[in-house]
Scaffold this motif. Structure first.
Motif, PDB file in Angstrom:
ATOM      1  N   ALA A 158       0.720  -1.119  -0.010  1.00 20.77           N
ATOM      2  CA  ALA A 158       0.034   0.031   0.166  1.00 20.77           C
ATOM      3  C   ALA A 158       0.916   1.254   0.010  1.00 20.77           C
ATOM      4  O   ALA A 158       0.463   2.300  -0.498  1.00 20.77           O
ATOM      5  N   GLY A 159       1.969   1.240   0.746  1.00 23.29           N
ATOM      6  CA  GLY A 159       2.834   2.407   0.692  1.00 23.29           C
ATOM      7  C   GLY A 159       3.987   2.747  -0.593  1.00 23.29           C
ATOM      8  O   GLY A 159       4.671   3.519  -0.518  1.00 23.29           O
ATOM      9  N   TYR A 160       3.961   1.676  -1.327  1.00 27.04           N
ATOM     10  CA  TYR A 160       4.943   1.572  -2.432  1.00 27.04           C
ATOM     11  C   TYR A 160       4.902   2.950  -3.172  1.00 27.04           C
ATOM     12  O   TYR A 160       5.769   3.927  -3.447  1.00 27.04           O
ATOM     13  N   SER A 161       3.587   3.257  -3.658  1.00 31.58           N
ATOM     14  CA  SER A 161       3.270   4.483  -4.749  1.00 31.58           C
ATOM     15  C   SER A 161       3.933   5.816  -4.138  1.00 31.58           C
ATOM     16  O   SER A 161       4.580   6.585  -4.807  1.00 31.58           O
ATOM     17  N   ASP A 162       3.494   6.135  -2.820  1.00 26.04           N
ATOM     18  CA  ASP A 162       3.679   7.241  -2.198  1.00 26.04           C
ATOM     19  C   ASP A 162       5.256   7.408  -2.045  1.00 26.04           C
ATOM     20  O   ASP A 162       5.781   8.401  -2.147  1.00 26.04           O
ATOM     21  N   ARG A 163       5.996   6.197  -1.588  1.00 27.45           N
ATOM     22  CA  ARG A 163       7.243   6.226  -1.055  1.00 27.45           C
ATOM     23  C   ARG A 163       8.116   6.681  -2.491  1.00 27.45           C
ATOM     24  O   ARG A 163       9.074   7.471  -2.601  1.00 27.45           O
ATOM     25  N   ALA A 164       7.671   5.983  -3.689  1.00 20.62           N
ATOM     26  CA  ALA A 164       8.518   6.133  -4.763  1.00 20.62           C
ATOM     27  C   ALA A 164       8.241   7.723  -5.399  1.00 20.62           C
ATOM     28  O   ALA A 164       9.105   8.061  -5.904  1.00 20.62           O
ATOM     29  N   LEU A 165       6.930   7.938  -5.469  1.00 19.19           N
ATOM     30  CA  LEU A 165       6.710   9.246  -5.920  1.00 19.19           C
ATOM     31  C   LEU A 165       7.305  10.424  -5.269  1.00 19.19           C
ATOM     32  O   LEU A 165       7.554  11.379  -5.845  1.00 19.19           O
ATOM     33  N   ALA A 166       7.559  10.250  -4.021  1.00 19.81           N
ATOM     34  CA  ALA A 166       8.269  11.539  -3.419  1.00 19.81           C
ATOM     35  C   ALA A 166       9.485  11.697  -3.720  1.00 19.81           C
ATOM     36  O   ALA A 166       9.997  12.995  -3.826  1.00 19.81           O
ATOM     37  N   ARG A 167      10.261  10.699  -4.184  1.00 24.81           N
ATOM     38  CA  ARG A 167      11.572  11.050  -4.858  1.00 24.81           C
ATOM     39  C   ARG A 167      11.372  11.273  -6.076  1.00 24.81           C
ATOM     40  O   ARG A 167      12.185  11.944  -6.588  1.00 24.81           O
ATOM     41  N   ILE A 168      10.509  10.666  -6.733  1.00 23.96           N
ATOM     42  CA  ILE A 168      10.374  11.125  -8.232  1.00 23.96           C
ATOM     43  C   ILE A 168      10.062  12.495  -8.631  1.00 23.96           C
ATOM     44  O   ILE A 168      10.822  12.997  -9.331  1.00 23.96           O
ATOM     45  N   TRP A 169       9.345  12.989  -7.709  1.00 25.07           N
ATOM     46  CA  TRP A 169       8.852  14.515  -8.013  1.00 25.07           C
ATOM     47  C   TRP A 169      10.262  15.442  -7.842  1.00 25.07           C
ATOM     48  O   TRP A 169      10.506  16.386  -8.396  1.00 25.07           O
ATOM     49  N   LYS A 170      11.003  14.893  -6.792  1.00 20.61           N
ATOM     50  CA  LYS A 170      12.192  15.524  -6.722  1.00 20.61           C
ATOM     51  C   LYS A 170      13.076  15.700  -7.708  1.00 20.61           C
ATOM     52  O   LYS A 170      13.826  16.690  -8.268  1.00 20.61           O
ATOM     53  N   ALA A 171      13.209  14.477  -8.253  1.00 19.00           N
ATOM     54  CA  ALA A 171      14.102  14.391  -9.514  1.00 19.00           C
ATOM     55  C   ALA A 171      13.352  15.141 -10.601  1.00 19.00           C
ATOM     56  O   ALA A 171      14.096  15.592 -11.576  1.00 19.00           O
ATOM     57  N   GLU A 172      12.409  14.997 -10.872  1.00 15.18           N
ATOM     58  CA  GLU A 172      11.376  15.830 -11.891  1.00 15.18           C
ATOM     59  C   GLU A 172      11.962  17.287 -11.801  1.00 15.18           C
ATOM     60  O   GLU A 172      12.161  17.956 -12.707  1.00 15.18           O
TER      61      GLU A 172
END
Length: 389
Positions: A325-339
């Motif tokens: 359940a927590g995978y998407s939020d964990r990944a997206l937090a780093r993705i948006w910083k890289a974006e």
């Protein structure tokens, strides 16, 4: 065929995920629509963050990378006249590794048979079914015969144009996208690089990048309008333009040679969220795209794989549904910083069609500030070398 986890896509994201899950004793099958030779023929990224190299070491496949790769403790920004070195080793205590995506993929592919990681190449017409149920499955065609794989989870690592993201109903997700009004024209040549480190150049005629794959193979790029064609850029014209845009110091050190490969790639920023729909979990380019400025594409896929392997291991080894359940939020937090970093560096280093003289002076002022500010250099270095997981 039945398995715990079916992975769609045998690029570096799918292969790395497969190896991490097999190392935990989980059952995995990878399906790939292309041939193995085609996968290895893709010429992509070459700068690896510590996150990516650590994952290769963790699965015991980092030996050739450390032997043949080129550790880099810095890189340069150029303004047409000078080189501004960002000393990432001094500012962060870490380095990046120049090691081509093709070579990393080869290491992962070659190790798959001995580690019990099955890969089905040439899987045509892949379709994902019953993703909202507890029993999702894949269908595809192999050698003209229909096949089916039943799994408890399906991981979509099949890139921007793959079937995984397309299987999610539009009402269940949201996309964010920016299309850039230019592309990168790249040339690969068996010539020594013009510098020991990468150079990102902002010139009044447009962006240029001096990169490498080894001490004897160079990769260069220039910004071109989207209506340009490869035929518009014979080798001599491209080398001449690179020499101008990289500036007198770096441009004067270019060694010219015949192109092994030339291509034009459009640029976009793209994020799809959430990265989970029922029993389908997305990773890598199937969920996000960054401009190549800043070398985040492959490295973001690796961080997704880190989070995803932890989530699946938690589910199967500790019976922890919250891990999934927590995978998407964990990944997206780093993705948006890289974006953010890739978008910001793209804005800084490229000429946009609507840029006027004021915008140009603002870019030069930014570069001048970066040249004199340890704080600004530290911010860039931290993002370039890779933010913590």
């Amino acid at each position: 065929m039945k398995t715990q986890i079916a992975i769609v896509g045998a690029g570096p994201a799918g292969l790395l995920l497969g190896h991490l899950l097999r190392a935990e004793g989980l059952e995995v099958v990878i399906v790939e629509r292309a041939t193995a030779d085609y996968v290895l023929g893709r010429i992509r990224a070459g700068v690896l963050e510590r996150t990516t190299t650590d994952l290769m070491d963790r699965i015991g496949l980092g030996e050739r990378m450390h032997r043949d790769g080129l550790p880099h403790g810095g890189f340069h920004l150029a303004d047409g006249q000078r080189l501004i070195r960002i000393d990432i080793a001094a500012l962060t205590g870490r380095q990046v590794m120049v090691y081509g995506q093709t070579e990393l993929t080869r290491d992962l592919m070659d190790a798959a048979p001995e580690r019990g990681l099955p890969i089905i190449y040439g899987a045509r017409d892949v379709v994902l079914h019953d993703l909202a149920s507890d029993a999702p499955y894949l269908t595809f065609v192999e050698d003209g015969a229909p096949r089916r794989i039943d799994a408890q989870f399906i991981c979509g690592c099949d890139g921007f144009h793959g079937p995984s993201r397309a299987a999610i109903p539009p009402a269940a997700a949201r996309t964010y996208e920016k299309i850039y009004p230019f592309g990168w024209l790249g040339i690969l040549a068996d010539v020594p690089p013009c510098d020991d480190e990468l150079i990102y150049a902002n010139h009044e005629r447009g962006f240029a990048l001096a990169s490498m794959r080894s001490e004897k193979r160079s990769r260069y790029y220039i910004q071109v309008p989207l209506d340009q064609k490869i035929e518009d850029w014979p080798d001599d014209r491209l080398w001449d333009e690179l020499a101008v845009r990289l500036g007198p110091e770096a441009g004067g050190r270019i060694t010219r040679g015949p192109a092994l490969e030339k291509s034009i790639a459009p640029l976009r920023s793209f994020v799809f969220e959430p990265m989970r729909h029922g029993r389908l979990l997305l990773a890598g380019d199937s969920a996000h795209i960054v401009p190549p400025t800043g070398a985040k594409g492959l490295n973001l896929a690796a961080s997704d794989v880190h989070y995803l392997s932890e989530a699946l291991t938690g589910y199967f080894r500790r019976a922890d549904p919250d891990a999934i359940a927590g995978y998407s939020d964990r990944a997206l937090a780093r993705i948006w910083k890289a974006e953010r970093f890739s978008w910001q560096l793209t804005r800084l280093m490229h000429r946009f069609p609507d840029n006027d003289a004021f915008d140009r002076r603002m870019q030069l002022a930014d570069l001048d500030y970066i040249a004199s500010s340890p704080a600004a250099q530290t911010t860039i270095a931290e993002n370039y070398v890779g933010l913590p997981l």
